[in-house]
Structures are given as structure tokens and as C-alpha cells.
Design an enzyme around this catalytic site. Structure first.
Site, PDB file in Angstrom:
ATOM      1  N   LEU A  52       2.006  -3.843   6.515  1.00 39.95           N
ATOM      2  CA  LEU A  52       2.505  -3.027   5.566  1.00 39.95           C
ATOM      3  C   LEU A  52       1.898  -1.613   5.777  1.00 39.95           C
ATOM      4  O   LEU A  52       0.648  -1.578   6.121  1.00 39.95           O
ATOM      5  CB  LEU A  52       2.012  -3.724   4.369  1.00 39.95           C
ATOM      6  CG  LEU A  52       2.951  -4.668   3.572  1.00 39.95           C
ATOM      7  CD1 LEU A  52       2.205  -4.961   2.259  1.00 39.95           C
ATOM      8  CD2 LEU A  52       4.250  -3.860   3.244  1.00 39.95           C
ATOM      9  N   ASP A  53       2.721  -0.505   5.582  1.00 40.60           N
ATOM     10  CA  ASP A  53       2.236   0.768   5.647  1.00 40.60           C
ATOM     11  C   ASP A  53       1.059   1.014   4.475  1.00 40.60           C
ATOM     12  O   ASP A  53       1.183   0.160   3.399  1.00 40.60           O
ATOM     13  CB  ASP A  53       3.390   1.707   5.086  1.00 40.60           C
ATOM     14  CG  ASP A  53       4.276   1.795   6.452  1.00 40.60           C
ATOM     15  OD1 ASP A  53       3.891   1.448   7.652  1.00 40.60           O
ATOM     16  OD2 ASP A  53       5.784   2.281   6.190  1.00 40.60           O
ATOM     17  N   PRO A  54       0.266   1.856   4.479  1.00 44.69           N
ATOM     18  CA  PRO A  54      -0.690   2.373   3.653  1.00 44.69           C
ATOM     19  C   PRO A  54      -0.137   2.657   2.237  1.00 44.69           C
ATOM     20  O   PRO A  54      -0.861   2.236   1.353  1.00 44.69           O
ATOM     21  CB  PRO A  54      -1.437   3.337   4.140  1.00 44.69           C
ATOM     22  CG  PRO A  54      -1.129   3.369   5.785  1.00 44.69           C
ATOM     23  CD  PRO A  54       0.124   2.782   5.975  1.00 44.69           C
TER      24      PRO A  54
END
Length: 234
Positions: A52-54
Site C-alpha cells: 500500500l502506498d504511504p
């Protein structure tokens, strides 16, 4: 919620609700450190199924011990996301990681136009990953090219989107829910959706709600996991 050292080594599937601004790698590292600290062990296998992206929150599957062998199995399952697209502006990263680089008119937009545009993005579609992504080309991450200001040709690839639903429209924001295959970039979907509406668009919020039959409603926070392990230490 109680765990034993043997359970972690034999293998656990842990559902976490990843906090905003954390990388998936940071969360895995923290979980590994907490387990090692609680049971005073030097090594424990810990890995995650699907980055998951930050700037995204939500469901992250973390496997321990022998269950790390099942990571590919979990990664291949269909995923569900909810989020928000801001129409009328684009960013190089297709989300809020970078500043707005172009603005577009939105006066022509109306609810029916927005709702009907989702049909272009359901089924089997071709999609280009964002240049600000961790995919590799010629041994380098795409974001390395992007940050160096270098042009790079990114081939499109086939992805499956089984559902794309607009859940609320409050321009310039459009809220959505999507179910999609492994390898789908929701940032690219937001960018392409804006382009299809001739208004530009970028992702402003994203939350992963499901991976296969796993639901974020059953996930634990890092704080609750840490509390449970402190009880094991006591």
C-alpha cells in the site's frame, strides 16, 4: 487477542489497518521488531501481501513464520478500495505526493457524465502504471527516473476491474468504490478517469477495504497489536 511464540513461528495471518504516511515495509519492520522483543528471539520471518502506498490506509495482510510461503496466494486475490478523486487538476504522481502541475475546466461536468464514464474502466482494460511507482525498468525504480527528471517509456498492461462505482459526487471531489485485480494502480485509474472526462484528475484519498475474503473491518491497529504483545512479555 493472545499470541504465543510458537504460533508466530508456525505461521500467522495478521490483518492490519495500515496507518496514513506509513510504508508497508515500515509496518512489517515494526511488527517483526515487536515480536522479537516480546519473545526475546533473534529471528522471525515476517512479510506482507500487497504493498500500500504511504498515502493510502487500510487492509495490509502480514504473514509470519511458515505462512510467509502463502504471500503470493494472498497477493493474487481480488482487492477492493474506496477513495476520492479530485477533478480539474493533475499531479505528476497522480496523487498528493507531488504538487499540481496542470488545471482543467470542470464547468462541463455533471452527475450523469461522471457516472457513465465508469463504463470505460470496467472489465479488462489497458493501464499504464504511474511513473512515480516502485516498478523496475532497466534495473531502476520508475520513481528514480521521475525524480531525476528523466523521460521513460512505460508500457501499458492488462488489468481487470470488476466493479467501479461512484458513491458520491461533490465537485471537484468524486468518491468511489472499486474492485480490481492484482497489479491495478488506483492512482492511474484516477488519472485516466479525469482524462476521459476532459477535466484531469488525481487521487486525494485511498483506503483498501478487502483482499479476497479478508475485510479491513476485522483488522487490528498497530497500537492494539503492541498492547497484546506487551501482555505476552509480562
Amino acid at each position: 487477542m493472545q499470541f504465543t511464540e510458537e504460533q508466530f513461528k508456525e505461521g500467522q495471518v495478521l490483518l492490519f489497518d495500515k496507518p496514513l504516511n506509513w510504508t508497508s515495509f515500515q509496518l512489517v519492520n515494526k511488527v517483526r521488531w515487536l515480536i522479537r522483543k516480546a519473545y526475546k528471539i533473534k529471528k522471525i520471518k515476517v512479510g506482507h501481501a500487497g504493498t500500500l502506498d504511504p498515502l493510502a490506509t487500510g487492509l495490509l495482510i502480514i504473514c509470519t513464520g511458515k505462512f510467509t510461503k502463502r504471500i503470493e496466494e494472498f497477493m493474487g486475490q481480488e482487492k477492493e478500495y474506496t477513495g476520492t478523486i479530485v477533478l480539474g487538476a493533475t499531479t505528476p504522481s497522480y496523487d498528493l505526493e507531488t504538487e499540481i502541475d496542470a488545471t482543467f475546466p470542470t464547468e462541463h461536468l455533471h452527475d450523469d457524465l461522471i457516472q457513465n464514464a465508469t463504463a470505460q474502466f470496467t472489465g479488462t482494460i489497458q493501464q499504464k502504471p504511474p511513473v512515480f511507482s516502485a516498478l523496475k525498468k532497466e534495473g531502476k525504480r520508475l520513481y528514480e527516473f521521475a525524480r531525476a527528471g528523466e523521460e521513460v517509456e512505460i508500457p501499458s498492461r492488462e488489468v481487470q476491474i470488476s466493479e467501479f462505482e461512484i458513491t458520491r459526487i461533490k465537485l471537484p471531489e468524486v468518491h468511489f468504490r472499486v474492485r480490481c485485480s492484482k497489479g491495478t494502480y488506483i492512482r492511474s485509474l484516477a488519472h485516466d478517469f479525469g482524462k476521459a472526462l476532459e477535466s484531469g484528475g488525481h487521487l486525494s484519498a485511498l483506503r483498501r477495504t478487502k483482499i479476497g475474503d479478508f475485510d479491513v473491518a476485522n483488522a487490528i491497529s498497530l497500537e492494539n497489536f503492541e498492547t497484546a504483545l506487551k501482555q505476552a512479555e509480562a
